[in-house]
Design an enzyme around this catalytic site. Sequence first.
Site, PDB file in Angstrom:
ATOM      1  N   LYS A  49       0.844  -1.191   0.000  1.00 46.76           N
ATOM      2  CA  LYS A  49       0.000   0.000   0.000  1.00 46.76           C
ATOM      3  C   LYS A  49       0.884   1.247   0.000  1.00 46.76           C
ATOM      4  O   LYS A  49       1.859   1.336   0.761  1.00 46.76           O
ATOM      5  CB  LYS A  49      -0.912   0.001   1.231  1.00 46.76           C
ATOM      6  CG  LYS A  49      -1.995  -1.057   1.196  1.00 46.76           C
ATOM      7  CD  LYS A  49      -3.073  -0.730   0.175  1.00 46.76           C
ATOM      8  CE  LYS A  49      -4.267  -1.664   0.286  1.00 46.76           C
ATOM      9  NZ  LYS A  49      -5.347  -1.306  -0.653  1.00 46.76           N
ATOM     10  N   LYS A 109     -13.661  -6.772  -7.820  1.00 48.62           N
ATOM     11  CA  LYS A 109     -14.073  -6.997  -6.439  1.00 48.62           C
ATOM     12  C   LYS A 109     -15.585  -7.148  -6.406  1.00 48.62           C
ATOM     13  O   LYS A 109     -16.303  -6.343  -6.996  1.00 48.62           O
ATOM     14  CB  LYS A 109     -13.649  -5.825  -5.544  1.00 48.62           C
ATOM     15  CG  LYS A 109     -12.150  -5.636  -5.420  1.00 48.62           C
ATOM     16  CD  LYS A 109     -11.840  -4.411  -4.566  1.00 48.62           C
ATOM     17  CE  LYS A 109     -10.345  -4.192  -4.420  1.00 48.62           C
ATOM     18  NZ  LYS A 109     -10.047  -2.931  -3.681  1.00 48.62           N
TER      19      LYS A 109
END
Length: 326
Positions: free
Chosen positions: A149, A245
């Site tokens: 991240k 997703k």
Amino acid sequence: MTSLSVESSSFKIDGGFTIARGSRTHATVVTVTLSKGTYKGIGECVPYARYGETVEGVIADIRAMASGLDAGLTRDQLRQTMAPGAARNALDCALWDLEAKTSGRPVYSLLGQGAPRVLQSAFTISVGTPEKMAADAAAARNRPLLKVKLAGDGDAARIKAVRQAAPKSDLIVDANEGWSADNLHENLQACEAAGVALIEQPLPAGNDAALETIATSVLICADESLHTSKELESLRDRYTAVNIKLDKTGGLTEAQHVLHKARELDYKVMVGCMLGTSLAMAPAFYLAQGADYVDLDGPLLLAEDRTPPIRFDGSAMHPPQTTLWG
């Protein structure tokens, strides 16, 4: 007749979780249960503020479908009448699970798949200082794929630190829309130098035209820019990969359409997740049988999970037990 119940619950995150948009200590999920006679189908979603979702709003949207479900609403009808998002995902997945239970056939059979294979999932390194991220990467250096991240300024140092700490792991990075046209080139160079395979959503959705002019061997992956199969054609000049997703597509039904169309358009495919439990990962696991990259490590980031949880051996993800889902 099919009856509906819905509730929210919170699961503690192991050590907290930080991305470009902020930090969390708990994952809040919404669970749908559909009952038909003695059978129950269950589905989980994660309301996401980035898309204007709240727990209360998602629950209200789900409850609004009660009469339709009681009258026999199908997955395809749900896809046509309800907007994509977390609420539809929970309902769609519960319908899949209910059909598996009532038919006595596992979901992979309903999908026309063979017995599922074990998958290798990415493992996420939260954003932080280069030193903290290096320490986290060192602790995970034996995992084959790390997802890093990032946050924007200072990312070149973060990428370099993670690569030095985990020299043998494959790396993908996720900027969560945190880069700008000013630091895009520098961060892209850092990724290339570190041998990063894929960069998720470097620029904000709707403000990513600069991606049309870059030349790089690194896959540029649409996440926030992609929700359903309708966006795939328009993204081809900016992205070479897509992250599917279920909470964005509104369930496994639409996710299958996205996967098939993405393949037709020559995208590389990642199947990813929000920060949810094994119940949310279970339907995505079957979608991910056809993916190039798998990022379904949500349960590995939690201090507590569903029972029975999906089994992980390191990053090796095993098929969910049908007593959990499917």
